[in-house]
Design a protein around this motif. Structure first.
Motif, PDB file in Angstrom:
ATOM      1  N   GLY A  28      42.227  -3.270  64.800  1.00  0.00           N
ATOM      2  CA  GLY A  28      41.296  -4.227  65.385  1.00  0.00           C
ATOM      3  C   GLY A  28      40.924  -5.305  64.392  1.00  0.00           C
TER       4      GLY A  28
ATOM      5  N   ASN B  94      40.710  -3.014  60.851  1.00  0.00           N
ATOM      6  CA  ASN B  94      40.031  -1.734  61.039  1.00  0.00           C
ATOM      7  C   ASN B  94      40.640  -1.003  62.234  1.00  0.00           C
TER       8      ASN B  94
ATOM      9  N   PHE C  11      40.629   1.470  65.405  1.00  0.00           N
ATOM     10  CA  PHE C  11      39.724   1.990  66.434  1.00  0.00           C
ATOM     11  C   PHE C  11      40.574   2.640  67.523  1.00  0.00           C
TER      12      PHE C  11
ATOM     13  N   GLN D 224      39.528  -0.514  78.880  1.00  0.00           N
ATOM     14  CA  GLN D 224      39.186  -1.220  77.651  1.00  0.00           C
ATOM     15  C   GLN D 224      37.886  -2.019  77.792  1.00  0.00           C
TER      16      GLN D 224
ATOM     17  N   ASN E  92      35.693  -0.456  75.502  1.00  0.00           N
ATOM     18  CA  ASN E  92      35.860  -0.924  74.123  1.00  0.00           C
ATOM     19  C   ASN E  92      35.099  -2.210  73.879  1.00  0.00           C
TER      20      ASN E  92
ATOM     21  N   ARG F 168      31.490  -1.426  73.519  1.00  0.00           N
ATOM     22  CA  ARG F 168      31.252  -0.785  72.222  1.00  0.00           C
ATOM     23  C   ARG F 168      31.377  -1.772  71.064  1.00  0.00           C
TER      24      ARG F 168
ATOM     25  N   GLU G 217      34.198  -3.143  70.006  1.00  0.00           N
ATOM     26  CA  GLU G 217      35.485  -2.997  69.308  1.00  0.00           C
ATOM     27  C   GLU G 217      36.507  -4.019  69.763  1.00  0.00           C
ATOM     28  N   MET G 218      36.318  -4.557  70.970  1.00  0.00           N
ATOM     29  CA  MET G 218      37.257  -5.527  71.527  1.00  0.00           C
ATOM     30  C   MET G 218      36.486  -6.669  72.175  1.00  0.00           C
TER      31      MET G 218
ATOM     32  N   HIS H 170      44.509 -10.349  63.325  1.00  0.00           N
ATOM     33  CA  HIS H 170      43.336  -9.484  63.177  1.00  0.00           C
ATOM     34  C   HIS H 170      42.136 -10.222  62.600  1.00  0.00           C
TER      35      HIS H 170
ATOM     36  N   LYS I  94      38.540 -10.112  66.999  1.00  0.00           N
ATOM     37  CA  LYS I  94      38.674  -8.862  67.737  1.00  0.00           C
ATOM     38  C   LYS I  94      39.830  -8.960  68.730  1.00  0.00           C
TER      39      LYS I  94
END
Length: 487
Positions: A321, A325, A327, A389, A392, A395, A397-398, A425, A428
């Motif tokens: 991600g 990082n 995920f 997703q 995600n 959260r 993360e995306m 990267h 996100k």
């Protein structure tokens, strides 16, 4: 009077600055008028003033980062308004979110909010009509063209003139060139004539209206360059130093000062400052809306997956991600959990399917892949397997829009053979993206296919705006869900 018009036309930032202020005044006046229309009185309660003030703050930031006040956008009025619309919607979404989370939405009249929102957009349109007409008249009369002369008939001058001719919207009119080496330089470059020496230039400035002098001497000729700039410093016009040849590979890079020195920004952190917060709000709001809209469909899909083959409806897979990082990305399961029917064992690494992936046995899904279930084939074809997703995104993360996350094995393999691959990267990953709506999705069985996808992702990162996100999401509804390359 004419001189004042020329000054204003030569520096459109003055007029565009006034337009920025006018937009905020429109927000204020329409808000007051809408309250009078709804409540038949002018005395607004405090919460309405706070709402209008917040709208002005959001508008100033979102319109600025959305590029609304760039001069080029005023060449076409309707194009400017089309670009402004999703940004104004973003302001409205931001205000609605603030009211929701602060539990103050009940303090505002719905009729007032609707009238204010639509009336303000109409006000934006009305104040842009005379601005667009004014720019059109100034363009026709040549007021917007900055008259320019070049000092230095050399390769740098040739590169500059070629670049200006290729870029038609630069707003410069090159009158000629000057160089002390009149006997050792060409009489002209690309239809730009050599008019004389630097001493001739000083006389030329007295007889002609010149807005700008561009010096194209090479930077390594330091002594000659400093003497020339000292000599020209008395000229009543702007004097600029053209870049050396390497700068032509850094087109559109921002120049700023650091410790008093001019610096060219080679790369900037994407989505910094207010852009980061605007994108974060956009993701959360759109994710909540998407969850509400797609939750019934997600429940039905989960049931169909469980009925179609043994195993869970969802699966998690580690992906790279933001900032490399790792995920866990959520997806609907589209493959058999064990061996596919008719096969005694799972497909080993290096099998025919894996070899067709073309990246050292890292198996991607291929056409008629026996590992894909019946319902999975439909989900992958329509991209409905990506719906989980949304969790995600919630959260953090995306994002709703961004480069698609790839499996770790594929990620590491392609990073070795494709330049700038890891630049994906810097933001996100997203559920959909610029590459996907342009048909660059599905199996990447050659480095060339992945490189085209990477270039599309890098374009999105370098050109991010709310308007671009809205455009991608809109096109996803029509071309992003179904694609012949998805299997």
């Amino acid at each position: 009077m004419r001189q004042g018009i020329l000054v204003l036309a030569k520096d459109p930032s003055i007029l565009l600055g006034l337009l920025r202020a006018a937009d905020l005044i429109v927000i204020l006046l329409v808000g007051i008028a809408a309250y009078e229309f709804r409540h038949d009185e002018w005395a607004m309660p405090t919460q309405y003033w706070v709402g209008i003030a917040l709208a002005c703050i959001l508008t100033a930031q979102i319109f600025h980062f959305g590029g609304i006040y760039r001069y080029d956008n005023f060449r076409h009025l309707m194009r400017n308004m089309a670009r402004l619309a999703p940004l104004w919607v973003a302001v409205g979404v931001g205000l609605a979110s603030a009211a929701f989370f602060s539990k103050t939405s009940e303090d505002f009249s719905r009729l007032w909010a609707g009238t204010w929102f639509l009336g303000t957009y109409a006000g934006f349109f009305l104040i842009r009509i005379p601005v667009a007409v004014l720019f059109y008249v100034w363009r026709r009369r040549g007021y917007l063209a900055r008259t320019t002369v070049i000092v230095g008939a050399n390769d740098n001058a040739r590169r500059l003139i070629t670049h200006l001719e290729r870029t038609q919207d630069h707003g410069l009119k090159v009158l000629g060139m000057f160089d002390d080496r009149v006997t050792r330089v060409p009489r002209g470059i690309e239809h730009v004539p050599l008019l004389g020496t630097v001493d001739d230039l000083m006389q030329y400035l007295r007889r002609h209206n010149v807005d700008q002098i561009i010096i194209t001497l090479p930077w390594h000729a330091e002594e000659r360059l400093m003497n020339l700039m000292a000599k020209l410093r008395t000229a009543p016009t702007d004097i600029t130093l053209a870049p050396d040849h390497v700068a032509y590979r850094l087109i559109d890079r921002r120049v700023h000062q650091f410790a008093g020195l001019p610096m060219i920004t080679v790369a900037e952190r994407p989505l910094g400052g207010w852009s980061y917060f605007v994108k974060a709000i956009e993701d959360r709001v759109l994710a909540v809306i998407a969850m509400i809209l797609f939750l019934p469909a997600m429940l039905v899909i989960s049931l169909l997956i469980r009925l179609d083959s043994p195993g869970p409806a969802l699966f998690r897979q580690p992906r790279y991600g933001f900032n490399n990082n790792i995920f866990n990305v959520y997806k609907f399961r589209t493959m058999y959990q064990g061996p596919p029917p008719g096969l005694a064992a799972p497909l080993p690494e290096g099998s025919a399917v894996a070899e067709r992936a073309g990246i050292g046995g890292l198996a991607q899904a291929t056409r008629e892949d026996p590992r894909v279930t019946r319902i999975g084939r439909f989900l992958r074809r329509t991209s409905l397997d990506e719906l989980p997703q949304i969790f995600n995104v919630l959260r953090g993360e995306m994002s709703m829009v961004g480069p698609r996350p790839h499996a770790i094995a594929h990620n590491e393999e392609f990073a070795k053979i494709i330049d700038q691959y890891m630049g994906r990267h810097r933001v996100k990953p997203g559920i959909t993206g610029w590459a996907q709506i342009n048909g660059l999705r599905g199996e990447t069985d050659t480095p060339e296919k992945m490189e085209r996808r990477v270039q599309a992702d890098l374009y999105y990162i370098e050109n991010w705006s709310i308007w671009l996100d809205m455009r991608i999401l809109f096109r996803t509804l029509f071309v992003g869900f179904v694609n012949e390359n998805a299997y």
